[in-house]
Design an enzyme around this catalytic site. Structure first.
Site, PDB file in Angstrom:
ATOM      1  N   ASP A 190      39.687  31.933  33.866  1.00  0.00           N
ATOM      2  CA  ASP A 190      40.503  32.390  35.174  1.00  0.00           C
ATOM      3  C   ASP A 190      41.539  31.624  35.486  1.00  0.00           C
ATOM      4  O   ASP A 190      41.345  30.531  34.418  1.00  0.00           O
ATOM      5  CB  ASP A 190      39.465  32.039  36.684  1.00  0.00           C
ATOM      6  CG  ASP A 190      39.694  33.234  37.473  1.00  0.00           C
ATOM      7  OD1 ASP A 190      41.043  32.999  37.446  1.00  0.00           O
ATOM      8  OD2 ASP A 190      39.333  34.114  38.171  1.00  0.00           O
ATOM      9  N   HIS A 260      44.019  37.248  34.963  1.00  0.00           N
ATOM     10  CA  HIS A 260      43.153  35.837  35.191  1.00  0.00           C
ATOM     11  C   HIS A 260      42.513  35.375  34.266  1.00  0.00           C
ATOM     12  O   HIS A 260      42.049  34.686  34.138  1.00  0.00           O
ATOM     13  CB  HIS A 260      42.015  36.105  36.373  1.00  0.00           C
ATOM     14  CG  HIS A 260      41.740  36.729  37.394  1.00  0.00           C
ATOM     15  ND1 HIS A 260      42.516  36.483  38.463  1.00  0.00           N
ATOM     16  CD2 HIS A 260      41.421  37.898  38.467  1.00  0.00           C
ATOM     17  CE1 HIS A 260      41.774  36.583  39.448  1.00  0.00           C
ATOM     18  NE2 HIS A 260      41.430  38.046  39.483  1.00  0.00           N
ATOM     19  N   GLU A 324      42.633  42.841  38.873  1.00  0.00           N
ATOM     20  CA  GLU A 324      43.636  42.381  40.043  1.00  0.00           C
ATOM     21  C   GLU A 324      44.456  41.966  38.491  1.00  0.00           C
ATOM     22  O   GLU A 324      44.352  40.708  38.440  1.00  0.00           O
ATOM     23  CB  GLU A 324      42.666  40.579  40.471  1.00  0.00           C
ATOM     24  CG  GLU A 324      41.971  41.370  41.830  1.00  0.00           C
ATOM     25  CD  GLU A 324      42.416  39.917  42.543  1.00  0.00           C
ATOM     26  OE1 GLU A 324      41.916  40.357  43.959  1.00  0.00           O
ATOM     27  OE2 GLU A 324      42.033  39.459  41.610  1.00  0.00           O
TER      28      GLU A 324
END
Ligand code: TNX
Length: 542
Positions: A190, A260, A324
C-alpha cells in the site's frame, strides 16, 4: 446441599455441543454417555498425512483445554476402535467441508468427506469441551451434523498500515480456524509500505518497506517522526502459507494496483507518471500518485512481482486491489494519454477514458494470471472499468455493488463497510474504546447480516461466494488491539458464514457465546467483554 455441589461439579465436565457456529443438527442418541479420558486414543487412517496431522492437532486442543493428554494411533479401517475418538473419511457425504460427529457410549467418530471437513468437526468438538483441568469429560450420546452455507469464509488483515510479525499472523490463523473460517485475505502492499520481499526488486522492501513516521490521532497532518516499517521475507511467507494450509486456510495475497502504490513508487520512481521523487506515505487516505500504465516497463514490473507472488501463494486467487485509484496523474501524463489513443479508448456512459485505461490495465493482469491458471479478485471499483466476468468482485462500498456484480455475472464476495469492517467501532460509546477508524458495527449488526440480499434473483444467488470481515490497521497498532476488534464479532460472522438465515437466532447465539469466550480467555486472547452484556445492546438499538 452436598448433592447440589456434586451435580455442579459433574455439570462442569460435561460437553455441550451447542457451539458457535451452531451445527445444523444435534440429535440425541439413546445410549449412555461416552467418557473422554486420557486413556482414549485418537485413531486416524494409517498413511493419510492430513488425517495424521489433524489427529495430532485434536490431541493438542484437548490438552490445551482440559490438560488430558490423548495419544494418536494410525489404524487400518478394520481395527476395533472402541473407547476411541476415530477420525474417518466418508466419500458419501455431500459437502467437502461438512462434518458428522457421532458419539455413542463406545466411541466418538468424527467424519468428513475430506480432511478439511474432519478438521471442522474437530473444531466443533474442541469448542464443546469444558475449559479447565479435568480427568474425565462426559460426552452425551448424540449425532451432530453441519455443512457450511458458504465456501468462502474469510477474514482480511492489513499488515501495511501497521506491520505484524509472523507469529501474530499465525495466531490470527489459529483464531480463524477456531471459527471455521477458510480464507485469509492478506493485504501486503500500500501507500504506507511494501511488506513482501520480491527478489527481483530488492528496493521494494529496503526502501518501500519503511516510512518516516506514523500519523498521530485521526489522520492529522502530524506524524510522530519515528521510522516505521518491516516486511516478510519469502521464507517467512512460505512458512505462514504452510501454517495456513495445515489448517485448511487458503491465503489470498493482495497486491493493490494501480493505486495505493506509493510504497513501490518510493523505491522505483520511474514507475510513476511524474517520475517522483516519491516518499512512502506518512498519511492515511487516498494518494494521487499511482502507477504509470502508459509505459511497458510498469506492466513488466507488475508481472515480475506477480511471478514471485504466484510462486509463494499456490491458491487459485490473487487479489489485485483496484480500489481508490485517482486518475488525475493519468489525465496529465503524455504516456498514459498516448496509451489511451493507441488503444482507441472512447468514453461511454459513466466511464471516462481513464477508467477504461484502468480496465485495460486490469485486464492485462487478469490475462497474465489466467495464463498461469489463476483468477483475480478486485475491489468493487472494477465494476466501473469494463473488466470481464472472470474477475471476482469484493463488494466493500456497501452491499449494492455486490448485487450489481452478481447481476452482471461476476462472482462476488461480500465485505461491506457496514457491518463487515471490523476496523470500525463496535459501539456508539467510542470514548471508552481504543481508537478505531469510525463507524459503528455492533455485534448484532454483524449477526443480522445476510450476504445474499433478499431481492437478489434466485438464478444469481450462486454468484455470492461468501462473506469476509476486513481489518484495516490505520489505527490498530498491536496484536491485542487486533483481537479486541475481531472478538467476539468473528463469532457472529462465523454464524453468518455457516448457518442458513432461518436457523439463526441472536438471543440463542448470545447464550452460547460465553463458552466460546471462555476459550478466548484460556488462550489469553483480548476480546471486547462489553459486547456480551445485554444492557449495552439495548442502548445500541435505535
Ligand atoms: C477503504 S476498503 C480502503 C482502505 C482503508 C479502509 C479503512 C478499500 C478497498 N480501501 O484503503 O484502509 O477504507 O476502513
Amino acid at each position: 446441599m452436598l448433592i447440589t455441589v456434586i451435580t455442579a461439579v459433574a455439570q462442569e465436565h460435561r460437553a455441550d455441543y451447542r457451539v458457535v457456529p451452531l451445527p445444523d443438527r444435534i440429535d440425541g442418541i439413546k445410549d449412555k454417555d461416552f467418557l473422554l479420558k486420557s486413556t482414549c486414543l485418537i485413531d486416524y487412517p494409517a498413511g493419510n498425512r492430513d488425517m495424521e496431522r489433524v489427529a495430532v492437532m485434536l490431541s493438542g486442543y484437548i490438552e490445551d483445554l482440559t490438560s488430558m493428554h490423548l495419544s494418536t494411533r494410525p489404524v487400518k479401517s478394520s481395527t476395533n476402535n472402541s473407547g476411541c475418538i476415530s477420525l474417518s473419511l466418508d466419500p458419501k457425504m455431500i459437502n467437502d467441508e461438512g462434518y458428522r460427529i457421532t458419539v455413542t457410549s463406545k466411541n466418538i467418530e468424527i467424519a468428513g468427506k475430506t480432511p478439511a471437513g474432519v478438521f471442522h468437526g474437530i473444531q466443533s468438538l474442541r469448542k464443546s469441551l469444558p475449559v479447565g483441568q479435568t480427568t474425565t469429560v462426559i460426552m452425551p450420546a448424540a449425532q451432530i451434523v453441519s455443512n457450511p452455507r458458504f465456501g468462502y469464509r474469510g477474514m482480511h488483515l492489513d499488515c501495511v498500515r501497521h506491520f505484524f510479525d509472523a507469529e501474530t499472523v499465525k495466531r490470527y490463523l489459529d483464531i480463524m480456524a477456531l471459527h471455521g473460517m477458510n480464507r485469509l485475505h492478506w493485504h501486503l502492499t500500500d501507500d504506507q509500505g511494501w511488506r513482501i520481499e520480491i527478489k527481483k526488486y530488492p528496493r521494494l522492501t529496503e526502501v518501500g518497506g519503511w516510512r518516516k513516521g506514523t500519523v498521530l490521532g485521526h489522520n492529522s497532518p502530524v506524524n510522530d517522526g519515528i521510522r516505521y516499517g518491516g516486511y516478510y521475507t519469502q521464507d517467512e511467507i512460505r512458512d505462514i502459507v504452510q501454517y495456513a494450509t495445515d489448517r485448511f486456510i487458503t491465503i489470498i495475497p493482495e497486491v493493490d494496483m494501480p493505486g495505493h502504490m506509493l510504497g513501490a513508487l518510493a523505491a522505483y520512481p520511474e514507475l510513476g507518471c511524474t517520475g517522483g521523487p516519491y516518499e512512502v506515505w506518512c498519511q492515511w487516505g487516498v494518494a494521487d500518485d499511482i502507477l504509470c500504465v502508459g509505459q511497458d516497463k510498469t506492466l513488466q514490473f507488475v508481472k515480475d512481482v506477480l511471478d514471485e507472488v504466484m510462486q509463494l501463494f499456490p491458491g487459485e486467487y490473487i487479489h489485485i486491489g483496484g480500489d481508490e485509484s485517482p486518475r488525475v496523474r493519468w489525465q496529465q501524463c503524455p504516456r498514459c494519454q498516448q496509451r489511451i489513443k493507441d488503444l482507441g479508448l472512447t468514453a461511454h456512459g459513466k466511464q471516462s477514458v481513464e477508467a477504461l485505461l484502468q480496465g485495460w490495465f486490469t485486464t492485462q493482469m487478469q490475462q497474465y494470471l489466467a495464463a498461469h491458471g489463476r483468477h483475480i479478485i478486485g475491489w468493487d471499483e472494477l465494476l466501473g472499468c469494463d473488466v470481464d466476468t472472470t474477475a471476482t468482485i469484493m463488494s466493500w462500498r456497501g452491499a449494492e455493488p455486490g448485487a450489481e456484480g452478481a447481476k452482471l455475472g461476476h462472482d462476488v464476495i461480500m465485505t461491506p463497510v457496514g457491518p463487515l469492517y471490523f476496523d470500525y467501532y463496535q459501539t456508539k460509546d467510542t470514548w471508552n474504546e481504543p481508537t478505531a477508524f469510525g463507524g459503528c458495527n455492533t455485534l448484532k449488526k454483524v449477526y443480522d447480516f445476510d450476504p445474499v440480499a433478499a431481492d437478489l434473483p434466485a438464478g444469481m444467488r450462486h454468484h455470492i461466494l461468501g462473506a469476509q470481515a476486513n481489518v484495516w490497521t490505520e489505527y490498530i497498532t498491536c496484536e491485542p488491539q487486533i483481537q479486541y476488534q475481531i472478538l467476539p464479532r468473528m463469532a457472529a460472522l462465523a454464524e453468518v458464514q455457516w448457518m442458513e438465515p432461518a436457523a439463526k437466532d441472536y438471543q440463542d447465539f448470545k447464550a452460547r457465546l460465553p463458552h466460546l469466550v471462555d476459550i478466548y480467555k484460556h488462550y489469553g486472547w483480548t476480546y471486547r467483554a462489553k459486547s456480551l452484556a445485554v444492557e449495552e445492546e439495548e442502548q445500541e438499538q435505535p
